[in-house]
Design a protein around this motif. Structure first.
Motif, mmCIF file in Angstrom:
data_model
loop_
_atom_site.group_PDB
_atom_site.id
_atom_site.type_symbol
_atom_site.label_atom_id
_atom_site.label_comp_id
_atom_site.label_asym_id
_atom_site.label_seq_id
_atom_site.Cartn_x
_atom_site.Cartn_y
_atom_site.Cartn_z
ATOM 1 N N GLN A 60 30.516 37.009 31.206
ATOM 2 C CA GLN A 60 31.111 38.104 30.285
ATOM 3 C C GLN A 60 31.982 38.878 31.103
ATOM 4 O O GLN A 60 33.013 39.214 30.650
ATOM 5 N N ALA A 61 31.815 39.502 32.232
ATOM 6 C CA ALA A 61 32.638 40.400 32.752
ATOM 7 C C ALA A 61 33.818 39.701 33.381
ATOM 8 O O ALA A 61 35.156 40.363 33.056
ATOM 9 N N ILE A 62 33.759 38.525 33.651
ATOM 10 C CA ILE A 62 35.058 37.708 34.090
ATOM 11 C C ILE A 62 36.014 37.727 32.995
ATOM 12 O O ILE A 62 37.282 37.773 33.043
ATOM 13 N N HIS A 63 35.509 37.420 31.692
ATOM 14 C CA HIS A 63 36.303 37.546 30.482
ATOM 15 C C HIS A 63 36.934 39.011 30.225
ATOM 16 O O HIS A 63 37.987 38.651 29.514
ATOM 17 N N HIS A 104 41.103 42.473 37.398
ATOM 18 C CA HIS A 104 41.057 42.770 38.715
ATOM 19 C C HIS A 104 40.109 42.442 39.674
ATOM 20 O O HIS A 104 38.934 42.865 39.292
ATOM 21 N N MET A 105 40.334 41.919 40.899
ATOM 22 C CA MET A 105 39.196 41.736 41.674
ATOM 23 C C MET A 105 38.375 42.728 42.035
ATOM 24 O O MET A 105 37.108 42.616 42.125
ATOM 25 N N ASP A 106 38.584 43.864 42.351
ATOM 26 C CA ASP A 106 38.006 45.039 42.653
ATOM 27 C C ASP A 106 36.975 45.515 41.576
ATOM 28 O O ASP A 106 35.857 45.899 41.842
ATOM 29 N N ASP A 107 37.518 45.669 40.295
ATOM 30 C CA ASP A 107 36.834 45.834 39.033
ATOM 31 C C ASP A 107 35.594 44.780 38.864
ATOM 32 O O ASP A 107 34.672 45.209 38.498
ATOM 33 N N LEU A 108 36.205 43.645 39.180
ATOM 34 C CA LEU A 108 35.026 42.424 38.795
ATOM 35 C C LEU A 108 33.799 42.541 40.002
ATOM 36 O O LEU A 108 32.615 42.571 39.637
ATOM 37 N N ALA A 109 34.543 42.816 41.307
ATOM 38 C CA ALA A 109 33.360 42.860 42.254
ATOM 39 C C ALA A 109 32.339 43.979 42.076
ATOM 40 O O ALA A 109 31.158 43.859 42.257
ATOM 41 N N GLU A 110 32.902 45.226 41.675
ATOM 42 C CA GLU A 110 32.075 46.441 41.261
ATOM 43 C C GLU A 110 31.020 45.904 40.175
ATOM 44 O O GLU A 110 29.902 46.430 40.170
ATOM 45 N N ARG A 111 31.674 45.323 39.275
ATOM 46 C CA ARG A 111 30.571 44.685 37.946
ATOM 47 C C ARG A 111 29.596 43.964 38.540
ATOM 48 O O ARG A 111 28.372 43.758 38.029
ATOM 49 N N ILE A 112 30.114 42.828 39.250
ATOM 50 C CA ILE A 112 29.112 41.853 39.715
ATOM 51 C C ILE A 112 27.918 42.764 40.609
ATOM 52 O O ILE A 112 26.689 42.313 40.504
ATOM 53 N N GLN A 113 28.463 43.438 41.386
ATOM 54 C CA GLN A 113 27.469 44.242 42.228
ATOM 55 C C GLN A 113 26.436 44.909 41.311
ATOM 56 O O GLN A 113 25.369 45.027 41.591
ATOM 57 N N SER A 114 26.843 45.659 40.447
ATOM 58 C CA SER A 114 26.232 46.445 39.622
ATOM 59 C C SER A 114 25.206 45.409 38.520
ATOM 60 O O SER A 114 23.866 45.761 38.370
ATOM 61 N N ILE A 115 25.704 44.274 38.344
ATOM 62 C CA ILE A 115 24.729 43.273 37.544
ATOM 63 C C ILE A 115 23.558 43.073 38.259
ATOM 64 O O ILE A 115 22.420 42.979 37.915
ATOM 65 N N CYS A 125 30.675 40.635 47.366
ATOM 66 C CA CYS A 125 31.046 40.574 45.838
ATOM 67 C C CYS A 125 32.668 40.398 45.813
ATOM 68 O O CYS A 125 32.823 39.711 44.710
ATOM 69 N N LEU A 126 33.412 40.878 46.517
ATOM 70 C CA LEU A 126 34.729 40.865 46.587
ATOM 71 C C LEU A 126 35.052 39.286 46.652
ATOM 72 O O LEU A 126 35.971 38.519 46.101
ATOM 73 N N GLN A 127 34.312 38.650 47.720
ATOM 74 C CA GLN A 127 34.442 37.009 48.057
ATOM 75 C C GLN A 127 34.156 36.452 46.781
ATOM 76 O O GLN A 127 35.259 35.477 46.401
ATOM 77 N N VAL A 128 33.141 36.681 45.927
ATOM 78 C CA VAL A 128 32.763 35.896 44.856
ATOM 79 C C VAL A 128 33.815 36.168 43.702
ATOM 80 O O VAL A 128 34.212 35.110 43.010
ATOM 81 N N ALA A 129 34.082 37.497 43.551
ATOM 82 C CA ALA A 129 35.195 37.754 42.416
ATOM 83 C C ALA A 129 36.489 37.202 42.590
ATOM 84 O O ALA A 129 37.059 36.548 41.677
ATOM 85 N N LYS A 130 36.989 37.210 43.972
ATOM 86 C CA LYS A 130 38.139 36.392 44.157
ATOM 87 C C LYS A 130 38.165 34.809 43.699
ATOM 88 O O LYS A 130 39.139 34.138 43.033
ATOM 89 N N GLN A 131 37.040 34.067 44.016
ATOM 90 C CA GLN A 131 37.018 32.848 43.701
ATOM 91 C C GLN A 131 36.793 32.632 42.003
ATOM 92 O O GLN A 131 37.570 31.541 41.632
ATOM 93 N N LEU A 132 35.966 33.563 41.610
ATOM 94 C CA LEU A 132 36.117 33.420 40.240
ATOM 95 C C LEU A 132 37.338 33.704 39.395
ATOM 96 O O LEU A 132 37.833 32.920 38.472
ATOM 97 N N ASP A 179 42.606 32.328 36.544
ATOM 98 C CA ASP A 179 43.848 32.254 36.506
ATOM 99 C C ASP A 179 44.387 30.640 36.559
ATOM 100 O O ASP A 179 45.275 30.774 35.587
ATOM 101 N N ASN A 180 43.787 29.856 37.002
ATOM 102 C CA ASN A 180 44.157 28.627 36.857
ATOM 103 C C ASN A 180 43.761 27.936 35.521
ATOM 104 O O ASN A 180 44.718 27.367 34.928
#
Length: 87
Positions: free
Chosen positions: A37-40, A44-55, A69-76, A81-82
């Motif tokens: 849900q957060a990915i959708h 931004h990678m930083d925002d997603l990483a922070e959300r993943i961390q909090s989840i 969290c940044l590493q996995v956010a980047k992959q996601l 993007d693709n």
């Protein structure tokens, strides 16, 4: 619609492989659903990483280092993007 389903399955694969708490059999279904849900919602990678961390912190009461969290956010976001490039 089918493309979005395939993309979501890619997200699930990445998140299951990640296994930040080494639970062996996973058991991250709720966290994976919340992360997708957060990915959708976030681009931004930083925002997603922070959300993943909090989840994950909310569920497990343990903090994952933000670098992990940044590493996995980047992959996601690469997958996101693709997918958005293929119409």
């Amino acid at each position: 619609m089918e493309s979005e389903m395939i993309t979501n399955l890619h997200y699930v694969d990445i998140l299951n492989e990640w296994d930040p708490f080494h639970l062996v059999n996973g058991n991250y279904d709720t966290e994976i659903a919340d992360t997708i849900q957060a990915i959708h919602e976030l681009d931004h990678m930083d925002d997603l990483a922070e959300r993943i961390q909090s989840i994950y912190e909310f569920s497990f009461e343990k903090t994952i280092p933000i670098d992990n969290c940044l590493q996995v956010a980047k992959q996601l976001l690469v997958i996101k993007d693709n997918d958005s490039c293929t119409i």
